[in-house]
Design a protein around this motif. Structure first.
Motif, PDB file in Angstrom:
ATOM      1  N   HIS A 181       0.822  -1.212   0.000  1.00  0.00           N
ATOM      2  CA  HIS A 181       0.000   0.000   0.000  1.00  0.00           C
ATOM      3  C   HIS A 181       0.856   1.261   0.000  1.00  0.00           C
ATOM      4  O   HIS A 181       1.752   1.420   0.829  1.00  0.00           O
ATOM      5  CB  HIS A 181      -0.935   0.002   1.208  1.00  0.00           C
ATOM      6  CG  HIS A 181      -2.223   0.679   0.914  1.00  0.00           C
ATOM      7  ND1 HIS A 181      -2.298   2.037   0.695  1.00  0.00           N
ATOM      8  CD2 HIS A 181      -3.467   0.198   0.768  1.00  0.00           C
ATOM      9  CE1 HIS A 181      -3.564   2.358   0.464  1.00  0.00           C
ATOM     10  NE2 HIS A 181      -4.289   1.258   0.501  1.00  0.00           N
ATOM     11  N   ASN A 183       0.053   4.098   0.844  1.00  0.00           N
ATOM     12  CA  ASN A 183      -0.272   5.007   1.940  1.00  0.00           C
ATOM     13  C   ASN A 183       0.197   4.503   3.297  1.00  0.00           C
ATOM     14  O   ASN A 183      -0.318   4.927   4.329  1.00  0.00           O
ATOM     15  CB  ASN A 183      -1.787   5.246   1.973  1.00  0.00           C
ATOM     16  CG  ASN A 183      -2.252   6.135   0.836  1.00  0.00           C
ATOM     17  OD1 ASN A 183      -1.812   7.264   0.709  1.00  0.00           O
ATOM     18  ND2 ASN A 183      -3.119   5.613  -0.007  1.00  0.00           N
ATOM     19  N   ILE A 213      -8.182  14.209   5.020  1.00  0.00           N
ATOM     20  CA  ILE A 213      -8.637  13.042   4.282  1.00  0.00           C
ATOM     21  C   ILE A 213     -10.087  12.739   4.655  1.00  0.00           C
ATOM     22  O   ILE A 213     -10.505  12.995   5.789  1.00  0.00           O
ATOM     23  CB  ILE A 213      -7.721  11.829   4.589  1.00  0.00           C
ATOM     24  CG1 ILE A 213      -8.072  10.645   3.696  1.00  0.00           C
ATOM     25  CG2 ILE A 213      -7.777  11.444   6.052  1.00  0.00           C
ATOM     26  CD1 ILE A 213      -7.090   9.488   3.823  1.00  0.00           C
ATOM     27  N   ASN A 214     -10.837  12.233   3.724  1.00  0.00           N
ATOM     28  CA  ASN A 214     -12.217  11.838   3.989  1.00  0.00           C
ATOM     29  C   ASN A 214     -12.231  10.738   5.050  1.00  0.00           C
ATOM     30  O   ASN A 214     -11.444   9.795   4.986  1.00  0.00           O
ATOM     31  CB  ASN A 214     -12.860  11.331   2.699  1.00  0.00           C
ATOM     32  CG  ASN A 214     -14.281  10.852   2.903  1.00  0.00           C
ATOM     33  OD1 ASN A 214     -14.498   9.715   3.296  1.00  0.00           O
ATOM     34  ND2 ASN A 214     -15.245  11.719   2.631  1.00  0.00           N
ATOM     35  N   LYS A 215     -13.131  10.858   6.027  1.00  0.00           N
ATOM     36  CA  LYS A 215     -13.101   9.928   7.152  1.00  0.00           C
ATOM     37  C   LYS A 215     -13.422   8.491   6.740  1.00  0.00           C
ATOM     38  O   LYS A 215     -12.873   7.533   7.313  1.00  0.00           O
ATOM     39  CB  LYS A 215     -14.045  10.392   8.262  1.00  0.00           C
ATOM     40  CG  LYS A 215     -15.524  10.404   7.913  1.00  0.00           C
ATOM     41  CD  LYS A 215     -16.341  10.894   9.105  1.00  0.00           C
ATOM     42  CE  LYS A 215     -17.833  10.914   8.803  1.00  0.00           C
ATOM     43  NZ  LYS A 215     -18.616  11.410   9.973  1.00  0.00           N
ATOM     44  N   PHE A 216     -14.278   8.328   5.732  1.00  0.00           N
ATOM     45  CA  PHE A 216     -14.614   6.972   5.290  1.00  0.00           C
ATOM     46  C   PHE A 216     -13.445   6.351   4.521  1.00  0.00           C
ATOM     47  O   PHE A 216     -13.157   5.156   4.654  1.00  0.00           O
ATOM     48  CB  PHE A 216     -15.877   7.005   4.430  1.00  0.00           C
ATOM     49  CG  PHE A 216     -17.067   7.564   5.143  1.00  0.00           C
ATOM     50  CD1 PHE A 216     -17.669   6.861   6.188  1.00  0.00           C
ATOM     51  CD2 PHE A 216     -17.581   8.816   4.819  1.00  0.00           C
ATOM     52  CE1 PHE A 216     -18.762   7.379   6.865  1.00  0.00           C
ATOM     53  CE2 PHE A 216     -18.662   9.345   5.491  1.00  0.00           C
ATOM     54  CZ  PHE A 216     -19.257   8.619   6.518  1.00  0.00           C
ATOM     55  N   TYR A 217     -12.747   7.190   3.751  1.00  0.00           N
ATOM     56  CA  TYR A 217     -11.563   6.716   3.041  1.00  0.00           C
ATOM     57  C   TYR A 217     -10.451   6.386   4.036  1.00  0.00           C
ATOM     58  O   TYR A 217      -9.722   5.408   3.871  1.00  0.00           O
ATOM     59  CB  TYR A 217     -11.106   7.778   2.048  1.00  0.00           C
ATOM     60  CG  TYR A 217      -9.972   7.346   1.148  1.00  0.00           C
ATOM     61  CD1 TYR A 217     -10.006   6.126   0.482  1.00  0.00           C
ATOM     62  CD2 TYR A 217      -8.853   8.161   0.963  1.00  0.00           C
ATOM     63  CE1 TYR A 217      -8.967   5.727  -0.343  1.00  0.00           C
ATOM     64  CE2 TYR A 217      -7.816   7.777   0.143  1.00  0.00           C
ATOM     65  CZ  TYR A 217      -7.881   6.553  -0.511  1.00  0.00           C
ATOM     66  OH  TYR A 217      -6.843   6.160  -1.316  1.00  0.00           O
ATOM     67  N   LEU A 218     -10.325   7.189   5.098  1.00  0.00           N
ATOM     68  CA  LEU A 218      -9.346   6.926   6.137  1.00  0.00           C
ATOM     69  C   LEU A 218      -9.603   5.566   6.785  1.00  0.00           C
ATOM     70  O   LEU A 218      -8.667   4.784   6.989  1.00  0.00           O
ATOM     71  CB  LEU A 218      -9.393   8.033   7.198  1.00  0.00           C
ATOM     72  CG  LEU A 218      -8.522   7.825   8.446  1.00  0.00           C
ATOM     73  CD1 LEU A 218      -7.054   7.680   8.062  1.00  0.00           C
ATOM     74  CD2 LEU A 218      -8.708   8.988   9.422  1.00  0.00           C
ATOM     75  N   CYS A 219     -10.843   5.275   7.090  1.00  0.00           N
ATOM     76  CA  CYS A 219     -11.187   3.975   7.687  1.00  0.00           C
ATOM     77  C   CYS A 219     -10.800   2.830   6.762  1.00  0.00           C
ATOM     78  O   CYS A 219     -10.260   1.807   7.193  1.00  0.00           O
ATOM     79  CB  CYS A 219     -12.680   3.912   8.000  1.00  0.00           C
ATOM     80  SG  CYS A 219     -13.205   4.945   9.373  1.00  0.00           S
ATOM     81  N   SER A 220     -11.081   3.010   5.472  1.00  0.00           N
ATOM     82  CA  SER A 220     -10.772   1.977   4.482  1.00  0.00           C
ATOM     83  C   SER A 220      -9.274   1.751   4.376  1.00  0.00           C
ATOM     84  O   SER A 220      -8.794   0.605   4.387  1.00  0.00           O
ATOM     85  CB  SER A 220     -11.352   2.377   3.128  1.00  0.00           C
ATOM     86  OG  SER A 220     -10.992   1.445   2.133  1.00  0.00           O
ATOM     87  N   LEU A 221      -8.488   2.843   4.281  1.00  0.00           N
ATOM     88  CA  LEU A 221      -7.035   2.723   4.176  1.00  0.00           C
ATOM     89  C   LEU A 221      -6.443   2.080   5.426  1.00  0.00           C
ATOM     90  O   LEU A 221      -5.551   1.224   5.340  1.00  0.00           O
ATOM     91  CB  LEU A 221      -6.410   4.107   3.978  1.00  0.00           C
ATOM     92  CG  LEU A 221      -6.614   4.803   2.642  1.00  0.00           C
ATOM     93  CD1 LEU A 221      -5.901   6.148   2.653  1.00  0.00           C
ATOM     94  CD2 LEU A 221      -6.108   3.949   1.502  1.00  0.00           C
ATOM     95  N   GLU A 224      -6.958  -1.630   5.342  1.00  0.00           N
ATOM     96  CA  GLU A 224      -6.145  -2.269   4.307  1.00  0.00           C
ATOM     97  C   GLU A 224      -4.689  -2.419   4.737  1.00  0.00           C
ATOM     98  O   GLU A 224      -4.058  -3.432   4.487  1.00  0.00           O
ATOM     99  CB  GLU A 224      -6.213  -1.466   3.006  1.00  0.00           C
ATOM    100  CG  GLU A 224      -7.533  -1.552   2.273  1.00  0.00           C
ATOM    101  CD  GLU A 224      -7.539  -0.680   1.028  1.00  0.00           C
ATOM    102  OE1 GLU A 224      -6.436  -0.348   0.544  1.00  0.00           O
ATOM    103  OE2 GLU A 224      -8.631  -0.342   0.542  1.00  0.00           O
TER     104      GLU A 224
END
Length: 231
Positions: A181, A183, A213-221, A224
Motif C-alpha cells: 500500500h 499510503n 482526508i475523507n473519514k470513510f476513506y481513512l477507515c478503508s485505508l 487495508e
C-alpha cells in the motif's frame, strides 16, 4: 477501575537500544506499550508472547515484531534459560534511510495478515540476524571516539538488519503477491498521532481533519494497511 493505556506506557530515554539478554527469571510479565518499535528474537524454549488479545507459544528462532500500538508482554512458561536479543528504536532514528520503493518500517506497518507479530525463522535466517546484531553490539562496546563514523555504522547495520527482516517477512507472508500500500506512511502517521494523543478526546472527524482526508476513506485505508479497524 479499568486501566487506560497510560497505565501501560513505558518511557525510554534512548532513541536506539540493542541488547543480548540471557536470564533465568522473568524480567517482565505484564502488558506494556512504548513509542519505540521493537524486534524481539526468541532463542529459547518455553516462551509465551501475548499481544493484545492473542497468546502465542513461540519456538526458538522466532522474531517478534511490535509497533507502538501493540500492547504486549513476553514471558517464560516454566523455569529455564531465557536467551533473546531485544532491539528498540524510534522510527525517526532510521526512517530517513528508507526510499520511495523500500520502506524499512514496512514489517511494523503493513499488517493485513493474521499473526503479523510472530515471524518464524529458519536457523540460517536467525543466524544472519544475530550476526548483524552482534556487529552493532561490538561497535557500541567500543570506547567513544575509537572508531570514526561509529554512529553511522550502527545505523547502516540496523538498516541492513531491517532489510533482512522485511525480506523474510515479505517471503513468509507472500507480500510479493500483494500490492504494497502506497499510503503506509500516512497510516503510520495516523497511528503515531493516536498513540501520542490517546489521552485526549479523539474522534474520527478530528483525525480526518487533522490529516486532510475523507473519514470513510481513512477507515478503508487503515483497515487495508494494518489489518484492523481504526476504532
Amino acid at each position: 477501575m479499568e486501566k487506560s493505556l497510560t497505565d501501560y506506557k513505558e518511557i525510554f530515554s534512548d532513541t536506539f537500544s540493542l541488547r543480548h539478554k540471557v536470564t533465568t527469571i522473568d524480567e517482565k510479565h505484564t502488558f506494556h506499550i512504548h513509542d519505540e518499535l521493537e524486534l524481539f528474537l526468541v532463542l529459547s524454549e518455553h516462551i509465551k508472547c501475548v499481544v493484545n488479545d492473542k497468546t502465542y507459544l513461540v519456538k526458538p528462532n522466532t522474531l517478534l515484531i511490535f509497533n507502538s500500538m501493540d500492547l504486549h508482554y513476553v514471558s517464560m512458561t516454566q523455569p529455564g534459560v531465557n536467551d533473546r536479543y531485544v532491539v528498540f528504536f524510534k522510527p525517526e532514528y532510521i526512517e530517513f534511510l528508507s526510499s520511495g520503493e523500500t520502506n524499512l518500517l514496512e514489517c511494523f506497518l503493513f499488517r493485513p495478515f493474521e499473526d503479523a507479530n510472530v515471524l518464524p525463522l529458519t536457523e540460517h535466517q536467525a543466524d544472519s540476524l544475530i550476526l548483524l546484531m552482534n556487529r552493532i553490539s561490538n561497535i557500541n562496546a567500543l570506547p567513544p571516539g575509537s572508531l570514526y563514523g561509529s554512529d553511522l555504522y550502527v545505523k547502516l547495520y540496523l538498516a541492513e538488519l531491517l532489510l533482512k527482516v522485511n525480506g523474510i517477512y515479505r517471503d513468509y507472508h507472500k507480500v510479493g503477491d500483494i500490492i504494497t500500500h502506497k499510503n503506509q506512511g500516512l497510516i503510520y502517521n495516523v497511528i503515531n498521532y493516536i498513540h501520542q494523543n490517546y489521552w485526549a478526546e479523539l474522534s474520527l472527524d478530528k483525525l480526518a481533519a487533522r490529516f486532510l482526508i475523507n473519514k470513510f476513506y481513512l477507515c478503508s485505508l487503515f483497515k487495508e494497511v494494518t489489518g484492523t479497524t481504526i476504532t
